[in-house]
Every structure is written in C-alpha cells, then in structure tokens.
Scaffold this motif. Structure first.
Motif, short mmCIF file in Angstrom:
data_model
loop_
_atom_site.label_atom_id
_atom_site.label_comp_id
_atom_site.label_asym_id
_atom_site.label_seq_id
_atom_site.Cartn_x
_atom_site.Cartn_y
_atom_site.Cartn_z
N GLU A 103 0.68 -0.77 -0.16
CA GLU A 103 0.00 0.28 -0.44
C GLU A 103 1.01 1.05 0.04
O GLU A 103 2.39 1.54 0.66
CB GLU A 103 -1.38 -0.25 1.07
N MET A 104 0.10 2.38 -0.42
CA MET A 104 1.30 3.72 -0.67
C MET A 104 1.15 4.14 0.23
O MET A 104 2.08 5.04 0.91
CB MET A 104 0.23 4.59 -1.64
N LYS A 105 0.74 3.59 1.43
CA LYS A 105 0.82 4.26 3.02
C LYS A 105 2.23 3.97 3.45
O LYS A 105 3.43 4.44 4.11
CB LYS A 105 0.10 3.89 4.14
N LYS A 106 2.21 2.70 3.76
CA LYS A 106 3.42 1.46 4.51
C LYS A 106 4.55 2.05 3.54
O LYS A 106 5.25 2.65 3.57
CB LYS A 106 2.70 -0.06 4.04
N ARG A 107 4.31 2.15 1.73
CA ARG A 107 5.38 2.34 1.07
C ARG A 107 6.59 3.58 1.93
O ARG A 107 7.10 3.77 1.19
CB ARG A 107 5.25 2.53 -0.64
N ILE A 108 5.63 4.81 1.53
CA ILE A 108 6.22 6.06 1.52
C ILE A 108 6.16 6.23 3.37
O ILE A 108 7.69 6.94 3.09
CB ILE A 108 4.81 6.95 1.48
N SER A 109 5.99 5.28 4.22
CA SER A 109 6.41 5.17 5.53
C SER A 109 7.64 4.92 5.64
O SER A 109 8.46 5.53 5.97
CB SER A 109 5.20 4.86 6.10
N LEU A 110 8.14 3.50 4.85
CA LEU A 110 9.32 2.90 4.62
C LEU A 110 10.38 3.92 3.88
O LEU A 110 11.44 3.82 3.76
CB LEU A 110 9.15 1.88 4.06
N GLU A 111 10.14 4.99 3.19
CA GLU A 111 10.65 6.08 2.58
C GLU A 111 11.14 6.78 2.80
O GLU A 111 12.03 7.34 2.50
CB GLU A 111 10.39 5.86 0.87
#
Length: 241
Positions: free
Chosen positions: A2-10
């Motif tokens: 999910e985009m939310k998780k990906r942005i958090s990881l980035e």
C-alpha cells in the motif's frame, strides 16, 4: 504494498521536510487518490508514482518545490487543475499511459507557467490528428511534448547521451584494437624467432662446412705424408736386393 506503508518506509526515519526525492512506483492506492503524502514534504522536488492506480490528483498536497512529477501508467482522466495551485514550480510532467482523451483535459495546465516538458505518450489524446499542434497552441510555455519540440528536435539531454555514445564508438572497437596489437606483437615475436633460428641454422651449416673443409685438408695431408713414406721406402728395398 500500500502507498501509505511505502511512503512510511521511504522516509527512513527522516523528517518529511528533508526528503528531496520520493519514489513509490508500483504500490497501490486504496481509493485511487494520493495517500499519506502531506504538506510536510516542503522540500520535495521529485515525485514518482508510476502504476499506483491513481484516478485523480485532487488530493495531492501542496508541494511548492516540486519540479518533476511522474504519474505515468495510471488511470488519470482529469483533475489536473489542482497542479497549478499545489505545484506551481513544476517543470516536467509525465502523464503518459493515462486516460486523457481530449485536448480540453490538458488546457488547465496552461496555468503551470514553468512547465517546459509534458509527456502524453500512449494517452488516447495523442491519436488525434491535430494533437501536437493543439497542445503547443494551448500551452505556449511548453518547449517539449513527448520528448520533442515543435520542430521535432529531441530533448537536449537525450541528444547529449547519443553524442556520448557516438564519440565512444561501437562497443568492442577498443578490444579489437587491443587484440590486433597483441596479434601484431605475437607475429613480430614469431618473425624474430624464425629469423634467429634461420641465422642459427646458417651458422651451423657454415660451421659444418668448416669442419668438412678441415677434414678434407687433413686427409690430403695424410695422403701426401703416406706417399712420401712409400717413395722413401722403395729405395731401401732395392738396396737390400
């Protein structure tokens, strides 16, 4: 992902304001909107959201420093009017592979005064007869459309890359030259070796010839010596009788 998780990881434990480039390609947006990206990303200059299922950019946060936006291979059909307000310094926009069908859909981009390059490749609008002329007319600030200007000259960066390739020459030329040099060196060594052996052979023949001549001289001397002995012996024999 999910985009939310990906942005958090980035983020990688950084402050959002410190992030200059953010790439969330191939993740998924649950409602077709930009998720988890907030106004806190004040220093963001490059944003890539390729193939994330976007249908609109209406929820894009305010990104005052954003220069490059990649949103190709999504399902965006409109809502581009939000870009002028939220990304006023945008210079490059890639919308290729989206559901943009009419020239009127991109007309709102004329408010992006700094926009220099726009990609609409593989959008339905690019199949229209007056596509290129129409886009350049609607967006006078635009320099490049799908990588080419109004005179069909390619973007300078691409030309520079091609020039570098041309100067470098076709792959393998240097290797071939090195191989030729090595072969030439080996050939020279062979020639030197052959000439050396030939000289050695000639010298051996000369030496053998010298030995033959010396042997013949010795034989002649022996014959001469033997003759003298015979001559001196015969008179002695006569005297005894």
């Amino acid at each position: 992902m999910e985009m939310k998780k990906r942005i958090s990881l980035e983020l990688r434990n950084r402050n959002p304001a410190e992030v200059v480039a953010l790439v969330v390609d191939n993740c998924r947006s649950s409602d077709g909107e930009v998720e988890s990206l907030t106004d806190e990303y004040t220093g963001l200059e490059i944003l890539s959201m390729v193939n994330v299922g976007l249908t609109s950019l209406s929820k894009l946060p305010s990104l005052p420093k954003l220069r490059k936006l990649e949103v190709s291979d999504n399902a965006i059909s409109g809502g581009l009017d939000a870009l002028a307000e939220k990304c006023p310094n945008l210079t490059y926009l890639n919308l290729s592979g989206n559901k943009i069908k009419e020239l009127s859909s991109v007309e709102v981009l004329q408010n992006l005064k700094n926009l220099k390059s726009l990609d609409l490749y593989s959008c339905e609008v690019s199949t229209l007869d007056d596509y290129r002329e129409g886009v350049f007319e609607l967006l006078p600030q635009l320099t490049y459309l799908d990588g080419y200007d109004q005179e069909d000259n390619e973007v300078p960066d691409s030309e520079a890359d091609n020039d570098d390739d041309d100067e470098a020459g076709p792959p393998g030329d240097e290797d071939e030259e090195d191989e030729d040099d090595e072969e030439g060196s080996e050939g020279d060594e062979d020639e030197v070796g052959l000439s050396y052996l030939m000289k050695e052979g000639i010298q051996d023949e000369e030496d053998d010839g010298d030995y033959v001549e010396e042997d013949e001289e010795e034989e002649e001397e022996e014959e001469e010596d033997g003759g003298l002995c015979l001559v001196s012996f015969k008179p002695d024999c006569r005297m005894k009788h």
